[in-house]
Design a protein around this motif. Structure first.
Motif, PDB file in Angstrom:
ATOM      1  N   SER A  51       4.240  -3.207  -2.604  1.00 51.51           N
ATOM      2  CA  SER A  51       3.657  -3.003  -3.923  1.00 51.51           C
ATOM      3  C   SER A  51       2.292  -2.344  -3.840  1.00 51.51           C
ATOM      4  O   SER A  51       1.506  -2.407  -4.776  1.00 51.51           O
ATOM      5  N   VAL A  52       2.004  -1.708  -2.700  1.00 53.57           N
ATOM      6  CA  VAL A  52       0.751  -0.995  -2.491  1.00 53.57           C
ATOM      7  C   VAL A  52       1.067   0.455  -2.140  1.00 53.57           C
ATOM      8  O   VAL A  52       1.975   0.728  -1.355  1.00 53.57           O
ATOM      9  N   ALA A  53       0.341   1.383  -2.721  1.00 52.48           N
ATOM     10  CA  ALA A  53       0.440   2.792  -2.354  1.00 52.48           C
ATOM     11  C   ALA A  53      -0.847   3.209  -1.668  1.00 52.48           C
ATOM     12  O   ALA A  53      -1.945   2.877  -2.123  1.00 52.48           O
ATOM     13  N   ALA A  54      -0.723   3.908  -0.557  1.00 56.77           N
ATOM     14  CA  ALA A  54      -1.892   4.385   0.182  1.00 56.77           C
ATOM     15  C   ALA A  54      -2.258   5.793  -0.272  1.00 56.77           C
ATOM     16  O   ALA A  54      -1.383   6.642  -0.479  1.00 56.77           O
ATOM     17  N   ILE A  55      -3.555   6.023  -0.433  1.00 52.94           N
ATOM     18  CA  ILE A  55      -4.092   7.349  -0.736  1.00 52.94           C
ATOM     19  C   ILE A  55      -4.964   7.751   0.440  1.00 52.94           C
ATOM     20  O   ILE A  55      -6.017   7.164   0.679  1.00 52.94           O
ATOM     21  N   VAL A  56      -4.505   8.730   1.207  1.00 54.69           N
ATOM     22  CA  VAL A  56      -5.187   9.144   2.429  1.00 54.69           C
ATOM     23  C   VAL A  56      -5.880  10.483   2.187  1.00 54.69           C
ATOM     24  O   VAL A  56      -5.264  11.427   1.695  1.00 54.69           O
ATOM     25  N   MET A 160       0.526  11.887 -11.047  1.00 52.26           N
ATOM     26  CA  MET A 160       1.537  11.773 -10.003  1.00 52.26           C
ATOM     27  C   MET A 160       1.555  10.369  -9.407  1.00 52.26           C
ATOM     28  O   MET A 160       2.622   9.796  -9.148  1.00 52.26           O
ATOM     29  N   LEU A 161       0.386   9.778  -9.229  1.00 56.41           N
ATOM     30  CA  LEU A 161       0.303   8.442  -8.650  1.00 56.41           C
ATOM     31  C   LEU A 161       0.939   7.393  -9.552  1.00 56.41           C
ATOM     32  O   LEU A 161       1.471   6.384  -9.071  1.00 56.41           O
ATOM     33  N   GLU A 162       0.897   7.614 -10.866  1.00 53.94           N
ATOM     34  CA  GLU A 162       1.427   6.636 -11.823  1.00 53.94           C
ATOM     35  C   GLU A 162       2.949   6.582 -11.847  1.00 53.94           C
ATOM     36  O   GLU A 162       3.536   5.715 -12.490  1.00 53.94           O
ATOM     37  N   GLU A 163       3.595   7.503 -11.141  1.00 53.05           N
ATOM     38  CA  GLU A 163       5.057   7.524 -11.150  1.00 53.05           C
ATOM     39  C   GLU A 163       5.659   6.297 -10.483  1.00 53.05           C
ATOM     40  O   GLU A 163       6.774   5.902 -10.781  1.00 53.05           O
ATOM     41  N   HIS A 164       4.923   5.690  -9.560  1.00 47.52           N
ATOM     42  CA  HIS A 164       5.461   4.542  -8.829  1.00 47.52           C
ATOM     43  C   HIS A 164       4.749   3.267  -9.259  1.00 47.52           C
ATOM     44  O   HIS A 164       3.519   3.209  -9.258  1.00 47.52           O
ATOM     45  N   PRO A 165       5.498   2.236  -9.614  1.00 49.81           N
ATOM     46  CA  PRO A 165       4.907   0.987 -10.108  1.00 49.81           C
ATOM     47  C   PRO A 165       4.384   0.121  -8.966  1.00 49.81           C
ATOM     48  O   PRO A 165       5.125  -0.655  -8.369  1.00 49.81           O
ATOM     49  N   VAL A 166       3.127   0.256  -8.657  1.00 45.88           N
ATOM     50  CA  VAL A 166       2.497  -0.557  -7.620  1.00 45.88           C
ATOM     51  C   VAL A 166       1.396  -1.392  -8.253  1.00 45.88           C
ATOM     52  O   VAL A 166       0.989  -1.159  -9.402  1.00 45.88           O
ATOM     53  N   LEU A 167       0.897  -2.360  -7.512  1.00 48.58           N
ATOM     54  CA  LEU A 167      -0.176  -3.224  -8.006  1.00 48.58           C
ATOM     55  C   LEU A 167      -1.551  -2.751  -7.569  1.00 48.58           C
ATOM     56  O   LEU A 167      -2.524  -2.903  -8.302  1.00 48.58           O
ATOM     57  N   GLU A 168      -1.616  -2.196  -6.347  1.00 47.66           N
ATOM     58  CA  GLU A 168      -2.910  -1.752  -5.824  1.00 47.66           C
ATOM     59  C   GLU A 168      -2.789  -0.406  -5.131  1.00 47.66           C
ATOM     60  O   GLU A 168      -1.700  -0.016  -4.681  1.00 47.66           O
ATOM     61  N   TYR A 169      -3.925   0.274  -5.037  1.00 50.35           N
ATOM     62  CA  TYR A 169      -4.040   1.476  -4.233  1.00 50.35           C
ATOM     63  C   TYR A 169      -4.923   1.165  -3.031  1.00 50.35           C
ATOM     64  O   TYR A 169      -5.989   0.557  -3.165  1.00 50.35           O
ATOM     65  N   LEU A 170      -4.465   1.569  -1.871  1.00 51.69           N
ATOM     66  CA  LEU A 170      -5.268   1.496  -0.656  1.00 51.69           C
ATOM     67  C   LEU A 170      -5.821   2.884  -0.388  1.00 51.69           C
ATOM     68  O   LEU A 170      -5.069   3.816  -0.110  1.00 51.69           O
ATOM     69  N   VAL A 171      -7.136   3.043  -0.497  1.00 51.40           N
ATOM     70  CA  VAL A 171      -7.779   4.350  -0.328  1.00 51.40           C
ATOM     71  C   VAL A 171      -8.405   4.397   1.063  1.00 51.40           C
ATOM     72  O   VAL A 171      -9.243   3.544   1.407  1.00 51.40           O
ATOM     73  N   ILE A 172      -8.006   5.378   1.876  1.00 52.20           N
ATOM     74  CA  ILE A 172      -8.445   5.426   3.265  1.00 52.20           C
ATOM     75  C   ILE A 172      -8.727   6.863   3.718  1.00 52.20           C
ATOM     76  O   ILE A 172      -8.006   7.786   3.359  1.00 52.20           O
ATOM     77  N   PRO A 173      -9.774   7.066   4.525  1.00 50.77           N
ATOM     78  CA  PRO A 173      -9.988   8.370   5.148  1.00 50.77           C
ATOM     79  C   PRO A 173      -8.938   8.598   6.231  1.00 50.77           C
ATOM     80  O   PRO A 173      -8.481   7.650   6.876  1.00 50.77           O
ATOM     81  N   GLY A 174      -8.570   9.839   6.446  1.00 47.64           N
ATOM     82  CA  GLY A 174      -7.531  10.154   7.419  1.00 47.64           C
ATOM     83  C   GLY A 174      -8.060  10.695   8.725  1.00 47.64           C
ATOM     84  O   GLY A 174      -7.312  11.332   9.475  1.00 47.64           O
ATOM     85  N   TYR A 175      -9.329  10.456   9.043  1.00 43.26           N
ATOM     86  CA  TYR A 175      -9.909  11.072  10.241  1.00 43.26           C
ATOM     87  C   TYR A 175     -10.742  10.077  11.045  1.00 43.26           C
ATOM     88  O   TYR A 175     -11.670  10.466  11.765  1.00 43.26           O
ATOM     89  N   HIS A 176     -10.424   8.775  10.957  1.00 42.40           N
ATOM     90  CA  HIS A 176     -11.059   7.761  11.778  1.00 42.40           C
ATOM     91  C   HIS A 176     -10.033   7.195  12.753  1.00 42.40           C
ATOM     92  O   HIS A 176      -8.840   7.171  12.458  1.00 42.40           O
TER      93      HIS A 176
END
Length: 476
Positions: A51-56, A160-176
């Motif tokens: 129920s979490v979507a990641a945003i990288v 676009m993000l709202e298309e999937h019913p999730v509870l939280e977004y996990l926001v993360i950098p992609g270069y660590h």
């Protein structure tokens, strides 16, 4: 918009029934085509991480301190440990944490990163019913410019993000480079009934990380955020600071740029409260603190390398070959493996070479050479009598045949030529190092910009640029 609905009303709390106001019911509303067009509500799956979507975010900025490695690629696409790209560590963290809905937002020099993500993770069985979807910077009739920052890019992608019913977004950098079980982070977020949870480093670091500092209360609730320039200004305050100020300083931790944000909180903050904010941390999260939202901190005590400089990148690779800490185990953990693009390459061919304390990727051809304390990337060719020590060789994109050399690169083939000596250097992809070349920083220079000659020196490390040609007998 109903003015009586507060942002707290929009935040799902674990253990409670999910009830949305009528004005927001469309968030989870869709048409069920298999029931003759009848309406249905989609609820997030029961699995806590499904129920979490990641945003990288695959790149940092157009002014990266990893230049010249970022001259033609974004930060997330930089090779690491021979076979991998930096973004693989973050995507693998998601997969190993059972987070299978991953959006990668890219912008600067994103061609190689977009290609890697699409080829490595599209259609893979690793994600089961999930996906890795690349969202490259785009323009619309309403928004005709580039993404202006993390907050702006997420806001413009909400449709676009709202298309999937999730509870939280996990926001993360992609270069660590790090290993984190995001399930533990999400558990802290939900058990504390937080609106936002930020991940901070619990270990003290000597260097200035450049990501700002979160000051925490007694129960790890965030009470303040300070940017780097604010921290430098505060150091000039006299020693007669109040006890409260000293206590806050002792409970301050560096930000990792990793956040869990309730879905509806994110939407409300970006669209209603801060519709013109560009940066998520300094504007939106700081604004959420001032609004009185509950911002919690998750203290992370594992290995983490921020990769914000050439020195940090070099250090991370050298720690891998020296096996000095958790960095080594990160790549060899069978329970939480690192994933990347599968390549159909032959095994590395070693012909009478001496190799010690090194990592050798696939498809290399290593003739009568000596390699020590070095990371050797895919399809690297090293000729006879060459010596490489404490270096990073990124390799090549393809094998080169003598008949294809022509006049480009003065007839120097891609790879390391006969009798060459390389010490404490980074050789970018497709570089051509001639015969009897010495790359040793002979004058012990700390900083030098010789990009026109195919190299720069930063922090005493020689960096040979991508596709550069260093002629026979050169001494750097």
């Amino acid at each position: 918009m109903n003015p009586r609905i507060s942002i707290k009303d929009l935040c799902y709390k674990p253990g409670s029934q999910l009830r949305l106001p009528k004005s927001f019911s469309s968030i989870f509303y869709t048409k069920n085509l298999q029931t003759n067009g009848s309406s249905t509500y989609l609820l997030p799956p029961a699995n806590k991480c499904q129920s979490v979507a990641a945003i990288v975010f695959g790149d940092g900025s157009s002014h990266s301190k990893l230049y010249p490695l970022t001259k033609r690629r974004s930060e997330g696409a930089i090779p690491i440990a021979g076979n991998y790209r930096l973004i693989d560590a973050v995507v693998s963290n998601c997969i190993n944490s059972n987070i299978s809905k991953i959006y990668a937002i890219t912008q600067f020099n994103s061609t190689s990163l977009n290609s890697h993500l699409s080829r490595a993770y599209s259609g893979t069985n690793l994600l089961k019913e999930g996906f890795v979807e690349v969202i490259a910077a785009y323009q619309t009739p309403e928004d005709k410019g580039w993404f202006q920052g993390t907050a702006d890019s997420i806001r413009r992608c909400l449709w676009m993000l709202e298309e999937h019913p999730v509870l939280e977004y996990l926001v993360i950098p992609g270069y660590h480079l790090y290993k984190m079980d995001y399930q533990k982070l999400i558990d802290v977020h939900r058990s504390s009934n937080a609106d936002i949870t930020v991940s901070v480093l619990s270990k003290q670091r000597n260097e200035d990380l450049g990501f700002g500092i979160f000051a925490l209360g007694s129960k790890n609730q965030v009470i303040e955020f300070k940017e780097d320039q604010e921290l430098k200004a505060s150091k000039s305050v006299s020693a007669e600071d109040s006890k409260e100020a000293r206590d806050i300083a002792r409970r301050s931790f560096p930000s990792m740029g990793i956040y869990v944000i309730n879905r509806n909180t994110m939407i409300k903050l970006l669209r209603d409260y801060f519709p013109s904010a560009n940066d998520l941390k300094s504007e939106v999260i700081r604004g959420a603190i001032s609004l009185g939202l509950k911002v919690q901190a998750y203290l992370f005590d594992g290995y983490w390398e921020d990769m914000r400089s050439i020195e940090a990148y070099y250090r991370a690779n050298m720690e891998l070959v020296r096996r000095t800490n958790e960095a080594y185990n990160r790549f060899y953990d069978r329970d939480t493996p690192l994933y990347t693009l599968p390549r159909c390459l032959p095994p590395t061919l070693v012909n009478d070479a001496v190799i010690a304390d090194s990592v050798i990727a696939d498809g290399c051809i290593l003739n009568r050479c000596k390699i020590k304390g070095t990371v050797v990337g895919v399809m690297t060719r090293v000729a006879d009598e060459a010596v490489i020590e404490d270096s990073i060789i990124m390799g090549a994109d393809a094998y080169q045949y003598q008949s294809c050399m022509g006049e480009e690169g003065m007839g120097i083939p891609v790879g390391i030529g006969e009798g060459s000596l390389i010490r404490k250097a980074i050789i970018d992809k497709n570089a051509r190092i001639g015969k009897n070349v010495m790359i040793i920083n002979k004058d012990n220079v700390e900083e030098a910009n010789k990009e026109a000659d195919g190299y720069i020196i930063t922090g005493g490390i020689v960096v040979i640029t991508r596709s550069a040609a260093i002629s026979d007998g050169s001494i750097i």
